[in-house]
Design an enzyme around this catalytic site. Structure first.
Site, PDB file in Angstrom:
ATOM      1  N   SER A  25       0.826  -1.216   0.000  1.00 56.23           N
ATOM      2  CA  SER A  25       0.000   0.000   0.000  1.00 56.23           C
ATOM      3  C   SER A  25       0.853   1.255   0.000  1.00 56.23           C
ATOM      4  CB  SER A  25      -0.863   0.080   1.266  1.00 56.23           C
ATOM      5  OG  SER A  25      -1.756  -0.968   1.316  1.00 56.23           O
ATOM      6  N   HIS A  55      -4.051   0.373  -5.426  1.00 57.05           N
ATOM      7  CA  HIS A  55      -3.339  -0.790  -5.951  1.00 57.05           C
ATOM      8  C   HIS A  55      -3.604  -0.874  -7.441  1.00 57.05           C
ATOM      9  CE1 HIS A  55      -2.258  -2.644  -2.093  1.00 57.05           C
ATOM     10  NE2 HIS A  55      -3.325  -2.017  -1.678  1.00 57.05           N
ATOM     11  N   HIS A  77      -5.362  -9.407  -1.811  1.00 55.14           N
ATOM     12  CA  HIS A  77      -5.523  -9.545  -0.358  1.00 55.14           C
ATOM     13  C   HIS A  77      -6.617 -10.558  -0.048  1.00 55.14           C
ATOM     14  CE1 HIS A  77      -3.683  -5.465  -0.519  1.00 55.14           C
ATOM     15  NE2 HIS A  77      -3.092  -5.868   0.579  1.00 55.14           N
ATOM     16  N   TYR A  79      -8.588 -10.325   2.390  1.00 57.94           N
ATOM     17  CA  TYR A  79      -9.815  -9.616   2.812  1.00 57.94           C
ATOM     18  C   TYR A  79     -10.685  -9.156   1.645  1.00 57.94           C
ATOM     19  CZ  TYR A  79      -7.131  -5.283   1.975  1.00 57.94           C
ATOM     20  OH  TYR A  79      -6.372  -4.291   1.408  1.00 57.94           O
ATOM     21  N   GLU A  80     -10.128  -9.172   0.443  1.00 58.41           N
ATOM     22  CA  GLU A  80     -10.948  -8.812  -0.719  1.00 58.41           C
ATOM     23  C   GLU A  80     -11.862  -9.964  -1.123  1.00 58.41           C
ATOM     24  OE1 GLU A  80      -8.545  -6.127  -3.690  1.00 58.41           O
ATOM     25  OE2 GLU A  80      -7.160  -7.531  -2.752  1.00 58.41           O
ATOM     26  N   ALA A 107       2.412  -2.155   4.288  1.00 54.08           N
ATOM     27  CA  ALA A 107       2.173  -1.137   5.307  1.00 54.08           C
ATOM     28  C   ALA A 107       1.674  -1.880   6.535  1.00 54.08           C
ATOM     29  CB  ALA A 107       1.125  -0.159   4.818  1.00 54.08           C
ATOM     30  N   MET A 205      -2.217  -6.959   7.134  1.00 53.78           N
ATOM     31  CA  MET A 205      -3.222  -7.847   6.521  1.00 53.78           C
ATOM     32  C   MET A 205      -2.699  -8.553   5.264  1.00 53.78           C
ATOM     33  SD  MET A 205      -6.390  -5.164   6.751  1.00 53.78           S
ATOM     34  CE  MET A 205      -6.634  -4.135   8.218  1.00 53.78           C
ATOM     35  N   SER A 206      -1.384  -8.729   5.186  1.00 52.12           N
ATOM     36  CA  SER A 206      -0.845  -9.333   3.956  1.00 52.12           C
ATOM     37  C   SER A 206       0.438 -10.102   4.269  1.00 52.12           C
ATOM     38  CB  SER A 206      -0.556  -8.234   2.933  1.00 52.12           C
ATOM     39  OG  SER A 206       0.513  -7.421   3.372  1.00 52.12           O
ATOM     40  N   ASN A 229       1.437   3.631  11.109  1.00 51.48           N
ATOM     41  CA  ASN A 229       0.600   4.156  12.208  1.00 51.48           C
ATOM     42  C   ASN A 229       0.877   3.321  13.455  1.00 51.48           C
ATOM     43  OD1 ASN A 229      -0.951   2.094  10.378  1.00 51.48           O
ATOM     44  ND2 ASN A 229      -1.859   1.868  12.410  1.00 51.48           N
ATOM     45  N   HIS A 241      -7.500   4.439   6.832  1.00 52.40           N
ATOM     46  CA  HIS A 241      -6.674   4.043   5.684  1.00 52.40           C
ATOM     47  C   HIS A 241      -5.901   5.229   5.117  1.00 52.40           C
ATOM     48  CE1 HIS A 241      -5.362   1.555   2.395  1.00 52.40           C
ATOM     49  NE2 HIS A 241      -5.957   2.309   1.492  1.00 52.40           N
TER      50      HIS A 241
HETATM   51  N1  HPA Z   1      -3.433  -2.904  11.299  1.00 53.43           N
HETATM   52  C1  HPA Z   1      -3.538  -3.763  10.273  1.00 53.43           C
HETATM   53  N2  HPA Z   1      -3.084  -3.504   9.066  1.00 53.43           N
HETATM   54  C2  HPA Z   1      -2.468  -2.328   8.867  1.00 53.43           C
HETATM   55  C3  HPA Z   1      -2.318  -1.390   9.890  1.00 53.43           C
HETATM   56  C4  HPA Z   1      -2.829  -1.694  11.175  1.00 53.43           C
HETATM   57  O1  HPA Z   1      -2.734  -0.916  12.138  1.00 53.43           O
HETATM   58  N3  HPA Z   1      -1.658  -0.315   9.353  1.00 53.43           N
HETATM   59  C5  HPA Z   1      -1.424  -0.622   8.053  1.00 53.43           C
HETATM   60  N4  HPA Z   1      -1.913  -1.830   7.750  1.00 53.43           N
END
Ligand code: HPA
Length: 266
Positions: A25, A55, A77, A79-80, A107, A205-206, A229, A241
């Site tokens: 990302s 993406h 992903h 989650y998609e 990320a 998540m990847s 973050n 996001h």
């Molecule tokens: N959690 C899960 N996935 C993420 C995060 C997070 O805080 N930041 C970027 N991808």
């Protein structure tokens, strides 16, 4: 798989890739500067269309610092709603195309409170919290063994080369354990506390599906998280996001310079 490999080989001619890079990302721009040959996922037989905002969904082929690189600009992903087979199919294809090394980027949220958003983290190990495994199903013995060892998914040698490059470039970095969740909801503060207790340093998540499959096929993996973050509950701020994309954009130059240096040294 043959149909996919043959189609790509036809498009890339005598280009013989040795290194793969999965761009996470906000990090996909890296490929734009080296756009020698590019193929949209939608054109490739066997690939599905990628849909997430930010993406782009293409393979980009380029020679960079002496390496013949395949870049995935955008990934699938879980989650998609894609199956683990779809998520990891490109890794198997890159293996068939001849890569020996795969750099996987993402990320991630910082679970370790001493890490700072904007830092890069070299992944030393992972915890698979996705509740499934990409190798479930019939095994393809031509790719790897049924019960593959996972004691060094992330190559220590590649990590040490990445560390040397980061030090030379004065790029702040951390090393740590990446916890993979399915998403798409971010975690709760209680979940983040649990991941920290279990030894996690970052959450995302990847990456883990692709890393498992790469290791299974005998590809050396370097995993790099861009800590975008603080994970949930580390501060009082809610997660979104946009913050992830903004931080990834902010450290894009560090990230790019690091990738270039790593490509040179591996
Ligand atoms: N959690 C899960 N996935 C993420 C995060 C997070 O805080 N930041 C970027 N991808």
């Amino acid at each position: 798989m043959n149909l996919t490999v043959n189609y790509i080989k036809e498009r890339i001619g005598n280009f013989q890739p040795d290194t793969g890079i999965i761009l996470g990302s906000g990090l996909g721009d890296f490929a734009d500067e080296y756009n020698q040959i590019s193929i949209s996922y939608s054109e490739i037989p066997g690939f599905e269309k990628s849909q997430v905002q930010g993406h782009k969904g293409k393979l980009v082929f380029a020679e960079i610092n002496g390496k013949k690189v395949i870049m995935m600009q955008g990934r699938y992903h879980f989650y998609e709603g894609y199956t683990m087979q779809t998520v990891t199919y490109p890794v198997k294809i890159m293996k068939r195309l001849g890569i020996k090394t795969l750099i996987i980027t993402n990320a991630a949220g910082a679970v370790n409170k001493s890490f700072t958003p904007g830092n890069l983290m070299f992944i030393t190990d992972h915890i698979n919290f996705m509740g499934t495994n990409p190798l479930i199903g019939q095994n393809d013995d031509t790719l790897g063994t049924r019960f593959p060892d996972m004691s060094e998914v992330y190559s220590k040698l590649l990590i040490s080369k990445a560390e040397t490059a980061a030090k030379e470039l004065n790029i702040p970095y951390q090393k740590g354990v990446y916890v993979a969740t399915t998403g798409p909801s971010y975690e709760t503060p209680a979940e983040i506390n649990m991941y920290r207790t279990l030894g996690g340093d970052a959450v995302g998540m990847s990456t883990v599906p692709e890393a498992i499959v790469a290791n299974y096929c005998g590809i050396k993996v370097l995993g790099i998280s861009c800590l975008t973050n603080y994970a949930a509950g580390v501060t009082d701020n809610p997660l979104n996001h946009q913050e992830v994309i903004d931080t990834a954009n902010r450290v894009k130059d560090n990230f790019k310079n690091l990738l270039l240096a790593v490509l040179k040294s591996i």
